[in-house]
Scaffold this motif. Structure first.
Motif, mmCIF file in Angstrom:
data_model
loop_
_atom_site.group_PDB
_atom_site.id
_atom_site.type_symbol
_atom_site.label_atom_id
_atom_site.label_comp_id
_atom_site.label_asym_id
_atom_site.label_seq_id
_atom_site.Cartn_x
_atom_site.Cartn_y
_atom_site.Cartn_z
ATOM 1 N N ALA A 247 42.930 22.929 37.665
ATOM 2 C CA ALA A 247 42.236 22.709 39.119
ATOM 3 C C ALA A 247 42.240 23.925 39.817
ATOM 4 O O ALA A 247 41.218 24.376 40.519
ATOM 5 N N ARG A 248 43.373 24.817 40.053
ATOM 6 C CA ARG A 248 43.216 26.036 40.592
ATOM 7 C C ARG A 248 42.243 27.100 39.929
ATOM 8 O O ARG A 248 41.673 27.755 40.948
ATOM 9 N N VAL A 249 42.435 27.032 38.776
ATOM 10 C CA VAL A 249 41.421 28.043 38.045
ATOM 11 C C VAL A 249 39.832 27.627 38.277
ATOM 12 O O VAL A 249 39.123 28.635 38.557
ATOM 13 N N LEU A 250 39.761 26.225 38.321
ATOM 14 C CA LEU A 250 38.252 25.793 38.483
ATOM 15 C C LEU A 250 37.856 26.384 39.843
ATOM 16 O O LEU A 250 36.747 26.518 40.056
ATOM 17 N N GLU A 251 38.704 26.317 40.855
ATOM 18 C CA GLU A 251 38.532 26.225 42.118
ATOM 19 C C GLU A 251 38.334 28.198 42.665
ATOM 20 O O GLU A 251 37.259 28.538 43.115
ATOM 21 N N SER A 252 39.005 28.635 41.830
ATOM 22 C CA SER A 252 38.962 30.142 41.806
ATOM 23 C C SER A 252 37.670 30.620 41.404
ATOM 24 O O SER A 252 37.066 31.618 41.836
ATOM 25 N N ARG A 253 37.402 30.082 40.296
ATOM 26 C CA ARG A 253 36.074 30.401 39.526
ATOM 27 C C ARG A 253 34.968 30.147 40.408
ATOM 28 O O ARG A 253 33.793 31.114 40.403
ATOM 29 N N GLU A 254 35.106 29.150 41.238
ATOM 30 C CA GLU A 254 33.992 28.569 42.195
ATOM 31 C C GLU A 254 33.865 29.657 43.263
ATOM 32 O O GLU A 254 32.760 29.868 43.540
ATOM 33 N N ASN B 46 38.271 43.662 50.588
ATOM 34 C CA ASN B 46 39.761 43.139 50.579
ATOM 35 C C ASN B 46 39.767 41.755 49.998
ATOM 36 O O ASN B 46 40.789 41.363 49.146
ATOM 37 N N SER B 47 38.798 41.032 50.608
ATOM 38 C CA SER B 47 38.802 39.548 50.193
ATOM 39 C C SER B 47 38.254 39.231 48.977
ATOM 40 O O SER B 47 39.098 38.666 48.243
ATOM 41 N N ILE B 48 37.500 40.068 48.168
ATOM 42 C CA ILE B 48 37.080 39.893 47.100
ATOM 43 C C ILE B 48 38.050 40.378 46.169
ATOM 44 O O ILE B 48 38.431 39.811 44.968
ATOM 45 N N GLU B 49 38.839 41.290 46.587
ATOM 46 C CA GLU B 49 40.088 41.908 45.811
ATOM 47 C C GLU B 49 41.118 40.699 45.495
ATOM 48 O O GLU B 49 41.609 40.673 44.623
ATOM 49 N N SER B 50 41.234 40.222 46.585
ATOM 50 C CA SER B 50 42.540 39.145 46.750
ATOM 51 C C SER B 50 42.043 37.950 45.830
ATOM 52 O O SER B 50 42.725 37.524 45.039
ATOM 53 N N LEU B 51 40.880 37.637 45.796
ATOM 54 C CA LEU B 51 40.228 36.585 44.986
ATOM 55 C C LEU B 51 40.356 37.044 43.445
ATOM 56 O O LEU B 51 40.628 36.225 42.878
ATOM 57 N N LEU B 52 39.904 38.425 43.146
ATOM 58 C CA LEU B 52 40.017 38.682 41.786
ATOM 59 C C LEU B 52 41.525 38.681 41.351
ATOM 60 O O LEU B 52 41.659 38.279 40.213
ATOM 61 N N GLN C 223 42.714 36.312 38.279
ATOM 62 C CA GLN C 223 43.445 37.019 37.232
ATOM 63 C C GLN C 223 44.809 36.024 36.853
ATOM 64 O O GLN C 223 45.184 35.619 35.453
ATOM 65 N N LEU C 224 45.729 35.876 37.849
ATOM 66 C CA LEU C 224 46.785 35.243 37.704
ATOM 67 C C LEU C 224 46.714 33.847 37.318
ATOM 68 O O LEU C 224 47.246 33.342 36.256
ATOM 69 N N LEU C 225 45.578 33.134 37.730
ATOM 70 C CA LEU C 225 45.431 31.506 37.462
ATOM 71 C C LEU C 225 45.009 31.623 36.084
ATOM 72 O O LEU C 225 45.456 30.601 35.242
ATOM 73 N N GLU C 226 43.955 32.430 35.693
ATOM 74 C CA GLU C 226 43.394 32.487 34.227
ATOM 75 C C GLU C 226 44.714 32.738 33.242
ATOM 76 O O GLU C 226 44.579 32.279 32.263
ATOM 77 N N ASN C 227 45.565 33.741 33.642
ATOM 78 C CA ASN C 227 46.731 33.963 32.737
ATOM 79 C C ASN C 227 47.468 32.676 32.405
ATOM 80 O O ASN C 227 48.011 32.351 31.586
#
Length: 173
Positions: A34-41, A78-84, A88-92
């Motif tokens: 669920a978190r990965v899908l949210e992060s991708r969105e 900074n916001s984009i970097e924190s999202l990235l 990456q953590l969630l994808e791992n």
């Protein structure tokens, strides 16, 4: 007689605890998905912008924002970097949850993201799954707990008695 009941009680406690592992692993996997899908969105809009202007390179988009003279763009960088970083953590984590049930179990028990594991534990409701993994975990945990505790108690008794055992005279009746 007491020793037999203690052994049975320990085995039952271990069995019930071990049966929880597959349910916890399943809940953790669902939380990660669920978190990965949210992060991708959350990144999809930036990904589209990067696709249009930077051939899909989000790092180039981030660098463009950082070098801008507009303070809004610098703040957004900074916001984009924190999202990235979060993505990456969630994808791992998601990749780790794609392995066998044994590797998933090991990951959740020993290597999972502490925040996600804590959230999963806090919202976990005990359940009894009758699937082979749960039965295996339950029987294994029950046996190990009963064996370890009984071994420790026997060892303590042996140390306290100095290696001597009480000799019980048996009646031939």
């Amino acid at each position: 007689m007491f020793r037999s009941y203690l052994r049975l009680l320990l085995f039952t406690c271990g069995l019930l605890a071990g049966i929880q592992v597959p349910g916890l692993v399943k809940d953790y996997g669902q939380r990660v998905e669920a978190r990965v899908l949210e992060s991708r969105e959350a990144l999809s809009g930036f990904q589209e912008t990067a696709q249009r202007f930077f051939k899909g390179d989000l790092q180039a988009l981030l660098q463009h924002y950082r070098t801008s003279e507009d303070p809004v763009f610098i703040s957004d960088a900074n916001s984009i970097e924190s999202l990235l970083v979060r993505n990456q953590l969630l994808e791992n984590e998601w990749q780790a949850m794609q392995g066998s049930w044994l590797s998933q179990s090991w990951h959740v028990l020993a290597q999972a993201d502490p925040q996600l594991r804590e959230e999963t534990l806090n919202s976990y409701s005990y359940q009894i799954l009758l699937v082979p993994e749960a039965i295996g975990w339950g029987l294994s945990a029950g046996f190990v707990l009963a064996f370890v505790v009984e071994s420790v108690l026997v060892l303590l008794g042996w140390v306290i008695l100095g290696g001597r055992r009480k000799v019980v005279k048996e009646s031939w009746r």
